[in-house]
Design a protein around this motif. Sequence first.
Motif, PDB file in Angstrom:
ATOM      1  N   ASN A  11       0.803  -1.219   0.000  1.00 17.74           N
ATOM      2  CA  ASN A  11       0.000   0.000   0.000  1.00 17.74           C
ATOM      3  C   ASN A  11       0.838   1.273   0.000  1.00 17.74           C
ATOM      4  OD1 ASN A  11       0.913   0.188   2.593  1.00 17.74           O
ATOM      5  ND2 ASN A  11      -1.016  -0.368   3.559  1.00 17.74           N
ATOM      6  N   GLY A  12       2.156   1.140  -0.009  1.00 15.08           N
ATOM      7  CA  GLY A  12       3.013   2.299  -0.123  1.00 15.08           C
ATOM      8  C   GLY A  12       3.116   3.156   1.128  1.00 15.08           C
ATOM      9  N   GLU A  48      -2.022  -1.590   6.713  1.00 21.44           N
ATOM     10  CA  GLU A  48      -3.358  -1.210   7.154  1.00 21.44           C
ATOM     11  C   GLU A  48      -4.052  -2.321   7.942  1.00 21.44           C
ATOM     12  OE1 GLU A  48      -7.561   0.235   5.216  1.00 21.44           O
ATOM     13  OE2 GLU A  48      -5.701   0.672   4.147  1.00 21.44           O
ATOM     14  N   ASP A  49      -3.927  -3.566   7.469  1.00 17.27           N
ATOM     15  CA  ASP A  49      -4.580  -4.677   8.161  1.00 17.27           C
ATOM     16  C   ASP A  49      -3.601  -5.489   9.010  1.00 17.27           C
ATOM     17  OD1 ASP A  49      -3.147  -5.878   6.145  1.00 17.27           O
ATOM     18  OD2 ASP A  49      -4.824  -7.029   5.332  1.00 17.27           O
ATOM     19  N   HIS A  50      -2.374  -5.003   9.158  1.00 21.42           N
ATOM     20  CA  HIS A  50      -1.339  -5.652   9.973  1.00 21.42           C
ATOM     21  C   HIS A  50      -1.081  -7.082   9.519  1.00 21.42           C
ATOM     22  CE1 HIS A  50      -1.778  -2.147  12.460  1.00 21.42           C
ATOM     23  NE2 HIS A  50      -3.025  -2.457  12.744  1.00 21.42           N
ATOM     24  N   THR A  51      -1.219  -7.330   8.215  1.00 21.06           N
ATOM     25  CA  THR A  51      -1.068  -8.662   7.639  1.00 21.06           C
ATOM     26  C   THR A  51      -0.245  -8.577   6.365  1.00 21.06           C
ATOM     27  OG1 THR A  51      -3.205  -9.352   8.523  1.00 21.06           O
ATOM     28  CG2 THR A  51      -2.357 -10.627   6.674  1.00 21.06           C
ATOM     29  N   LEU A 101       0.288 -16.357   5.350  1.00 20.16           N
ATOM     30  CA  LEU A 101      -0.028 -14.986   5.743  1.00 20.16           C
ATOM     31  C   LEU A 101       0.346 -14.812   7.200  1.00 20.16           C
ATOM     32  CD1 LEU A 101      -3.568 -14.145   4.310  1.00 20.16           C
ATOM     33  CD2 LEU A 101      -1.399 -13.091   3.717  1.00 20.16           C
ATOM     34  N   VAL A 102       1.074 -13.756   7.506  1.00 24.46           N
ATOM     35  CA  VAL A 102       1.464 -13.448   8.877  1.00 24.46           C
ATOM     36  C   VAL A 102       0.700 -12.202   9.301  1.00 24.46           C
ATOM     37  CG1 VAL A 102       3.376 -12.890  10.426  1.00 24.46           C
ATOM     38  CG2 VAL A 102       3.769 -14.378   8.453  1.00 24.46           C
TER      39      VAL A 102
END
Length: 149
Positions: A11-12, A48-51, A101-102
């Motif tokens: 997402n930059g 943004e989603d911490h993933t 996915l972490v």
Amino acid sequence: SAARTAQGPENGQEAAFEARDAPAADAPVETKKAYFWLQAARSLFIEEDHTMELPILGSIQEVRHAWQLTGLSQTSNMSNIIGQRNDLFTIRKQERNGNLLVSLTRMGREAANQGTIMDYQLPPASGDWPSPGKGMPLGVSPSHAPPGS
């Protein structure tokens, strides 16, 4: 310590943070792991989603540098080291492509925000976890935290 910038590849977003001094070559393995976990948590925190997919997380400069500098890459794989801290991270397999996915847990987000990794101890042998909100104020070592909290 020098300020470094972590770039979220998808997402930059950018977030400047102060990098912790890397542990010495003869530091205990747990100290090296804590340094790596902090760099991984901080890199996930700016998403943004911490993933993030594990290959992308492993390609971030700070994470890659911590992984190589600590010597963990010579004895372990990254998913095993991240998986040792289920209080900080969750790992799941994506159905569409099989990549791991972490994600950060609530405690992982707090650690990244505070810039510290608390000691983690195995759960009690009885598996008797305290009720949520009892006996574990925020910021205290997660020695009795339920898995994935």
